[in-house]
Enzyme design. Structure first.
Site, PDB file in Angstrom:
ATOM      1  N   PRO A 142       0.823  -1.211   0.000  1.00  0.00           N
ATOM      2  CA  PRO A 142       0.000   0.000   0.000  1.00  0.00           C
ATOM      3  C   PRO A 142       0.860   1.265   0.000  1.00  0.00           C
ATOM      4  O   PRO A 142       1.869   1.339   0.693  1.00  0.00           O
ATOM      5  CB  PRO A 142      -0.783  -0.109   1.311  1.00  0.00           C
ATOM      6  CG  PRO A 142       0.070  -0.953   2.203  1.00  0.00           C
ATOM      7  CD  PRO A 142       0.820  -1.894   1.306  1.00  0.00           C
ATOM      8  N   GLY A 143       0.461   2.237  -0.789  1.00  0.00           N
ATOM      9  CA  GLY A 143       1.128   3.542  -0.786  1.00  0.00           C
ATOM     10  C   GLY A 143       0.119   4.609  -0.415  1.00  0.00           C
ATOM     11  O   GLY A 143       0.041   5.083   0.720  1.00  0.00           O
TER      12      GLY A 143
ATOM     13  N   ARG B   5      -1.996  16.479  -9.347  1.00  0.00           N
ATOM     14  CA  ARG B   5      -2.992  15.431  -9.603  1.00  0.00           C
ATOM     15  C   ARG B   5      -4.278  15.931 -10.287  1.00  0.00           C
ATOM     16  O   ARG B   5      -4.773  15.273 -11.190  1.00  0.00           O
ATOM     17  CB  ARG B   5      -3.323  14.669  -8.311  1.00  0.00           C
ATOM     18  CG  ARG B   5      -2.106  13.886  -7.779  1.00  0.00           C
ATOM     19  CD  ARG B   5      -2.478  12.960  -6.636  1.00  0.00           C
ATOM     20  NE  ARG B   5      -3.338  11.894  -7.060  1.00  0.00           N
ATOM     21  CZ  ARG B   5      -4.629  11.822  -6.844  1.00  0.00           C
ATOM     22  NH1 ARG B   5      -5.238  12.757  -6.121  1.00  0.00           N
ATOM     23  NH2 ARG B   5      -5.340  10.812  -7.288  1.00  0.00           N
TER      24      ARG B   5
ATOM     25  N   TYR C 222      -4.709  13.999 -13.628  1.00  0.00           N
ATOM     26  CA  TYR C 222      -5.748  12.966 -13.704  1.00  0.00           C
ATOM     27  C   TYR C 222      -7.143  13.471 -13.365  1.00  0.00           C
ATOM     28  O   TYR C 222      -7.998  12.679 -12.985  1.00  0.00           O
ATOM     29  CB  TYR C 222      -5.497  11.815 -12.714  1.00  0.00           C
ATOM     30  CG  TYR C 222      -4.132  11.379 -12.363  1.00  0.00           C
ATOM     31  CD1 TYR C 222      -3.379  10.628 -13.267  1.00  0.00           C
ATOM     32  CD2 TYR C 222      -3.608  11.636 -11.105  1.00  0.00           C
ATOM     33  CE1 TYR C 222      -2.135  10.153 -12.903  1.00  0.00           C
ATOM     34  CE2 TYR C 222      -2.360  11.159 -10.735  1.00  0.00           C
ATOM     35  CZ  TYR C 222      -1.630  10.424 -11.651  1.00  0.00           C
ATOM     36  OH  TYR C 222      -0.410   9.950 -11.290  1.00  0.00           O
TER      37      TYR C 222
ATOM     38  N   CYS D  86       1.372  29.414 -14.533  1.00  0.00           N
ATOM     39  CA  CYS D  86       1.001  29.901 -15.857  1.00  0.00           C
ATOM     40  C   CYS D  86       0.590  28.748 -16.763  1.00  0.00           C
ATOM     41  O   CYS D  86       1.298  28.385 -17.694  1.00  0.00           O
ATOM     42  CB  CYS D  86       2.150  30.694 -16.446  1.00  0.00           C
ATOM     43  SG  CYS D  86       2.469  32.152 -15.459  1.00  0.00           S
ATOM     44  N   GLU D  87      -0.544  28.169 -16.443  1.00  0.00           N
ATOM     45  CA  GLU D  87      -1.154  27.077 -17.194  1.00  0.00           C
ATOM     46  C   GLU D  87      -2.654  27.175 -16.938  1.00  0.00           C
ATOM     47  O   GLU D  87      -3.066  27.228 -15.783  1.00  0.00           O
ATOM     48  CB  GLU D  87      -0.705  25.712 -16.632  1.00  0.00           C
ATOM     49  CG  GLU D  87       0.651  25.218 -17.046  1.00  0.00           C
ATOM     50  CD  GLU D  87       0.697  24.750 -18.481  1.00  0.00           C
ATOM     51  OE1 GLU D  87      -0.339  24.290 -19.007  1.00  0.00           O
ATOM     52  OE2 GLU D  87       1.773  24.866 -19.094  1.00  0.00           O
TER      53      GLU D  87
END
Ligand SMILES: *Cc1c(COP(=O)(O)O)cnc(C)c1O
Length: 423
Positions: free
Chosen positions: A284-285, A322, A326, A353-354
């Protein structure tokens, strides 16, 4: 969730943390990490088989975290020379380390052998050949698992038992001859010892059927290999991928439930197939660190466009990629207005700046003002560990809070740090 929870983590008030350490700030509830580690250790047990829980350090790692993993009696997954270096620096026992990855460099394989790493998880034929050669040259012994792709893929609410023979990880189970040839090569080595198979079928998995399907597949495959090669398969590693609670859409399986389910299925399959199975491993992480971590931001400017309200914070995709990567969803609260009615629907966006630098779409917030503190929950996994210096933003500080005490475990990067590598 009461105000008390919103305002403080590990018994330390978020306002106080912001004053002492600044923002953006990563805050971990240390006791929550300890509870998760202990819970996996306590519930992933069997009367018939040995069990091992290896924390997947790519979710988040630093010395302080590794101390907790070590204290809980867990093993460790690393995926690079850098992660191995940090594990060694933290005094983590090398025999309890599993080294993963699809393209370990010769330098990493050398590091593995020289440092007495416990287990290498082999990915492919070229790697197996190189490891066999290097181990003989260095006269160093090493245990290996082979990563196979069981053709079971799971992500969040769904899993698919369709053959996906083209994943970049491991060797597809349908390509039996490639696996057999690789194992024969390993069998011929005096230094490399085959211990079993490994699979990792995805992340943020809520469907226990996916794991059961993985176990059945691994067990039947192990049996057929034991028979064909007269090669015992004493270990099976099921990988990680257990889900965490980010928003009300998520329904992770409780740790005790998933652990006992996995153990039972492994016991049954071992018996049914008369396997020489001795030990099962999970990795598990996310499920260890995600919920324990939160990110504290300071609100800057706000603006109302034609169709959208924006609330800007002093971090963003550089400390948590994230949502951009995703479309991950999060919850947040405004610490400084915890009791105020939530009258505003706004998009919480970062300062990079995105256009894709959005943290939360359509968040329900109180009427916020510049200077308010916004706490984003469940940022403990794959946040800091994926952080970058995009736009030359220094990475946040990380604190562990417990019993009313905060401990700085990673200091905030400075502008000087940003120039550190330049000659
Ligand atoms: C990433 C990874 C894990 C951990 O996955 P989580 O979804 O964080 O639990 C475990 N094993 C392997 C091989 C991995 O690559």
């Amino acid at each position: 969730m009461g105000t008390e929870h919103i305002l403080s983590i590990g018994g330390v008030s978020c306002r106080e943390l912001a004053e002492t350490y600044g923002t953006p700030l990563m805050i971990y509830d240390q006791a929550e990490i300890e509870r998760k580690l202990t819970s996996f250790r306590k519930h992933f047990v069997s009367d018939k088989l040995q069990t091992e829980v290896a924390y997947a350090s790519k979710a988040f790692t630093c010395k302080a975290l590794l101390q907790l993993v070590k204290a809980a009696g867990c093993s460790l997954d690393v995926v690079s020379g850098g992660e191995l270096h940090c594990a060694r620096g933290a005094g983590f026992p090398m025999e309890k380390v599993f080294f993963h990855g699809n393209n370990k460099t010769p330098a990493e394989l050398s590091m593995i052998l020289e440092n007495g790493v416990g287990t290498v998880v082999l990915d492919n034929e070229m790697e197996a050949a190189l490891l066999v050669e290097m181990a003989a040259e260095k006269q160093k012994e090493i245990d290996v698992l082979l990563r196979i792709n069981p053709g079971v893929e799971a992500h969040t609410h769904q899993y698919i038992i369709t053959a996906n023979p083209d994943s970049k990880f491991g060797i597809y189970i349908g390509e039996r001859q490639r696996i057999v040839d690789l194992l024969k090569l390993v069998q011929s080595s005096k230094f490399v010892h085959f211990k079993g198979f490994h699979a990792h079928i995805g992340s943020q998995i809520f469907d226990s059927q996916a794991f059961l399907s993985e176990i059945r597949t691994l067990a039947e495959f192990s049996k057929s290999i034991e028979t064909e090669l007269d090669l015992p398969v004493p270990f099976i590693s099921l990988g990680g991928g257990f889900g965490a609670y980010y928003t009300e859409e998520d329904q992770p399986i409780p740790v005790e439930e998933i652990c006992s389910l996995l153990v039972k299925a492994c016991e049954e399959e071992a018996e049914k197939n008369a396997l020489s199975l001795q030990k099962i491993i999970i990795e598990p992480g996310r499920s260890i660190v995600a919920e324990a971590g939160s990110t504290l931001y300071t609100v800057g400017f706000c603006k109302s466009n034609a169709n959208k309200n924006y609330v800007f914070v002093d971090g963003g995709m550089a400390d948590n990629i994230r949502p951009a990567l995703y479309q991950a969803k999060y919850r947040c609260d405004v610490v400084t207005k915890a009791d105020a009615p939530k009258t505003l629907t706004a998009t919480v966006a970062g300062k990079c700046c995105e256009s894709g630098d959005i943290l939360i779409e359509n968040a329900s917030l109180p009427a916020v003002e510049p200077g308010d503190l916004l706490l984003m929950y469940t940022t403990g996994a794959y946040g800091y560990s994926m952080a970058s210096n995009y736009n030359r933003l220094p990475r946040p500080a990380v604190v562990f809070a417990k019993d009313g005490q905060a401990k700085l475990v990673i200091r905030r990067e400075t502008f000087e740090d940003l120039e550190h590598l330049e000659l």
